[in-house]
Design a protein around this motif. Structure first.
Motif, short mmCIF file in Angstrom:
data_model
loop_
_atom_site.label_atom_id
_atom_site.label_comp_id
_atom_site.label_asym_id
_atom_site.label_seq_id
_atom_site.Cartn_x
_atom_site.Cartn_y
_atom_site.Cartn_z
N THR A 91 0.88 -1.09 -0.37
CA THR A 91 -0.48 -0.08 0.17
C THR A 91 0.85 1.53 0.03
O THR A 91 1.98 1.65 0.88
N ALA A 92 0.69 1.98 -1.15
CA ALA A 92 1.33 3.46 -0.55
C ALA A 92 0.77 4.20 -2.26
O ALA A 92 0.12 3.58 -2.98
N MET A 93 1.33 5.67 -2.68
CA MET A 93 0.89 5.77 -3.61
C MET A 93 2.77 5.81 -4.25
O MET A 93 3.62 5.61 -4.30
N TYR A 94 2.46 5.14 -5.37
CA TYR A 94 3.02 4.66 -7.17
C TYR A 94 3.16 5.72 -7.96
O TYR A 94 2.41 6.21 -8.38
N TYR A 95 4.28 5.81 -8.02
CA TYR A 95 4.88 7.14 -8.85
C TYR A 95 5.72 7.06 -10.00
O TYR A 95 6.70 5.39 -9.88
N CYS A 96 4.86 7.31 -11.33
CA CYS A 96 6.35 7.09 -12.65
C CYS A 96 6.91 8.02 -12.54
O CYS A 96 7.33 9.40 -12.37
N ALA A 97 7.97 7.49 -12.97
CA ALA A 97 9.68 8.84 -12.80
C ALA A 97 10.12 8.72 -14.39
O ALA A 97 10.19 7.51 -14.84
N GLN A 98 11.29 9.58 -14.75
CA GLN A 98 12.09 9.78 -15.53
C GLN A 98 13.70 10.23 -15.93
O GLN A 98 13.35 11.50 -14.80
N ILE A 99 14.65 9.94 -16.08
CA ILE A 99 16.14 10.76 -15.65
C ILE A 99 15.49 12.06 -16.81
O ILE A 99 15.93 12.70 -16.42
N GLY A 100 14.91 11.50 -17.98
CA GLY A 100 15.15 11.93 -19.54
C GLY A 100 16.11 12.80 -19.54
O GLY A 100 16.74 14.00 -20.39
N TYR A 113 17.74 10.69 -8.53
CA TYR A 113 18.44 10.84 -9.65
C TYR A 113 17.46 10.87 -10.96
O TYR A 113 17.79 11.14 -12.07
N TYR A 114 15.94 11.64 -10.61
CA TYR A 114 15.17 11.10 -11.13
C TYR A 114 14.65 12.48 -11.29
O TYR A 114 14.34 13.22 -10.30
N ASN A 115 14.50 12.89 -12.85
CA ASN A 115 14.01 14.21 -12.77
C ASN A 115 12.62 14.81 -13.11
O ASN A 115 12.30 16.41 -12.90
N TYR A 116 12.59 14.08 -13.43
CA TYR A 116 10.96 14.11 -13.65
C TYR A 116 9.65 13.28 -13.17
O TYR A 116 9.97 11.68 -13.11
N TRP A 117 8.25 13.26 -13.08
CA TRP A 117 7.47 12.57 -11.83
C TRP A 117 5.94 13.24 -12.39
O TRP A 117 5.91 13.64 -12.35
N GLY A 118 5.23 11.96 -12.23
CA GLY A 118 3.93 11.96 -12.11
C GLY A 118 3.41 12.42 -10.50
O GLY A 118 4.13 12.40 -10.47
N GLN A 119 1.91 12.85 -10.67
CA GLN A 119 1.52 12.89 -10.09
C GLN A 119 1.18 11.63 -8.84
O GLN A 119 0.68 12.27 -7.69
N GLY A 120 1.40 10.99 -9.16
CA GLY A 120 0.67 9.43 -8.33
C GLY A 120 -0.30 8.94 -8.87
O GLY A 120 -1.22 9.47 -9.13
N THR A 121 -0.60 7.43 -8.55
CA THR A 121 -1.56 6.72 -8.11
C THR A 121 -1.94 5.74 -7.22
O THR A 121 -0.69 4.89 -6.74
N GLN A 122 -2.91 5.64 -6.71
CA GLN A 122 -2.85 5.40 -5.46
C GLN A 122 -3.44 3.90 -5.25
O GLN A 122 -4.38 3.40 -5.88
N VAL A 123 -1.98 3.10 -4.27
CA VAL A 123 -2.39 1.40 -4.35
C VAL A 123 -3.38 1.42 -3.30
O VAL A 123 -2.12 1.74 -2.23
N THR A 124 -4.30 0.23 -2.81
CA THR A 124 -4.27 0.27 -1.49
C THR A 124 -4.82 -1.47 -1.04
O THR A 124 -5.77 -1.45 -2.19
N VAL A 125 -4.06 -1.80 -0.74
CA VAL A 125 -4.43 -3.51 -0.44
C VAL A 125 -4.81 -4.23 1.27
O VAL A 125 -3.67 -3.74 1.45
#
Length: 127
Positions: A91-100, A113-125
């Motif tokens: 369970t956490a907020m999952y973020y996509c990231a890219q170095i770019g 190391y990662y310069n770009y980030w999304g807003q996140g999507t929540q996963v709850t188990v």
């Protein structure tokens, strides 16, 4: 326009599965690093799974090896994370990231190391 947009999170019971998607608005470099991190409110952002978009090499956190699978569709600028056998501790907020930037070799799992980030999507188990 957001550079990275995640989708696919949700609430599932333990043992369940989800497919997270990350859409990139810009085509990654031929060898860039893209992937997934997760964070709870009380912990630092943890690298979960990363792929080198050119070489196809992948890196996984020990806690998810054998349960999570990262993949990409380069034609669509998409990165996916199949999450199986979910546990409450996932369970956490999952973020996509890219170095770019071009990156040779196995991609790092460290957030700095990662310069770009999304807003996140929540996963709850739930147990």
């Amino acid at each position: 326009q957001e550079r990275l947009v995640e989708s696919g999170g949700g609430s599932v019971q333990a043992g369940g599965s989800l497919r997270l998607s990350c859409a990139a608005s810009e085509h990654p470099y031929s060898s860039d690093c893209m992937g997934w991190f997760r964070q709870t409110t009380r912990e630092e952002r943890e690298g979960v799974a990363i792929i080198n978009t050119g070489e196809g090499t992948t890196s996984y956190a020990d806690s998810v090896k054998g349960r999570f699978t990262i993949s990409q569709d380069r034609a669509k600028n998409m990165v996916y994370l199949e999450v199986d056998s979910l546990k409450p501790e996932d369970t956490a907020m999952y973020y996509c990231a890219q170095i770019g930037l071009p990156y040779a070799g196995v991609c790092p799992l460290r957030a700095r190391y990662y310069n770009y980030w999304g807003q996140g999507t929540q996963v709850t188990v739930s147990s």
